[in-house]
Design an enzyme around this catalytic site. Sequence first.
Site, short mmCIF file in Angstrom:
data_model
loop_
_atom_site.label_atom_id
_atom_site.label_comp_id
_atom_site.label_asym_id
_atom_site.label_seq_id
_atom_site.Cartn_x
_atom_site.Cartn_y
_atom_site.Cartn_z
N ASP A 274 -31.66 3.47 -5.37
CA ASP A 274 -32.43 3.28 -4.13
C ASP A 274 -32.44 1.82 -3.67
OD1 ASP A 274 -34.03 2.37 -6.25
OD2 ASP A 274 -35.36 4.09 -6.15
N GLU B 206 -40.79 10.92 -3.80
CA GLU B 206 -42.24 11.00 -3.94
C GLU B 206 -42.67 12.47 -4.07
OE1 GLU B 206 -43.49 8.31 -4.66
OE2 GLU B 206 -43.83 6.93 -3.01
N HIS C 199 -42.54 10.13 -9.41
CA HIS C 199 -41.27 9.99 -8.68
C HIS C 199 -40.13 9.57 -9.62
CE1 HIS C 199 -42.51 5.60 -7.47
NE2 HIS C 199 -41.65 5.52 -8.47
P1 PGA Z 1 -41.37 0.77 -13.53
O1 PGA Z 1 -41.09 1.69 -12.27
O2 PGA Z 1 -40.15 0.87 -14.40
O3 PGA Z 1 -41.53 -0.60 -12.97
O4 PGA Z 1 -42.60 1.29 -14.21
C1 PGA Z 1 -40.65 2.99 -12.48
C2 PGA Z 1 -40.52 3.72 -11.15
O5 PGA Z 1 -41.36 3.50 -10.26
O6 PGA Z 1 -39.58 4.51 -11.01
#
Ligand code: PGA
Length: 254
Positions: free
Chosen positions: A64, A140, A135
Amino acid sequence: MEVIVRANPPQASVLGADYVEQLLTKKPKAVLGLATGRTPVRLYQELSRRPHLDFRQITTFNLDEYVGLPPEHPSSYHCFMQQNFFRPLEIQPHQWNIPDGQAADLEQECQEYEERIQASGGIDLQILGIGHDGHIGFNEPTSSLRSRTRVKTLTASTVEANRSEFPSGQEPPLHVLTMGVGTILEARQILLMAFGESKSEIVAKMIEGPLTAMVPASALQLHPKVTVILDEPAASRLTMLEYYRQVYDHKNER
Ligand code: PGA
């Protein structure tokens, strides 16, 4: 789903790197799906500490990118990947792919991203983190479980979670380009890592809860080859924890 628990994030990341190493040893031209966020950083560092690994023939696809951020913006995922993966591992520009959140026609960019994944032969191993709302990528809650790469609007809680990645006073973007749940499920193998007590509730829902678009990561239950690597706190709410430990401890006796 293979569920493995390690004492802490460094040990979990070493094991995660072992999975990447196994793939690269078998397939030097592997196509890797890459994630950003705090979770995979140690895995990427661990890979850079393995000089015997050869990354010169790999191709990578990121999950993304924010809409509207230039690649040189310090909070862009382009910038994150340069710092944490491409530069340390000497990945050349022709090897990596990240959705272009500045494309004039975002829908066309998403379609072309899907075509580039197909043209590469498909993703061999997709690395994932998980958001507190369930997510994967930026799919989402209520994302279609068959969704493809597209523009998504982030929830208020994800925008808040992203705020720490931005200079104070700058509003994080509301829109992103993200591979879809359906795109992610087409990877041949998936490696998801999650660390910390704050992820324990959503991890339990992903692994043991019902399959639901309200927890997009639960769609991984449909995939035949998923490995989830957790630290102890992230695993603390799993009701089948002892079973997962038993399966892993006896894996090589089969
Ligand atoms: P994080 O994010 O690794 O910073 O916890 C994970 C995500 O939001 O996919």
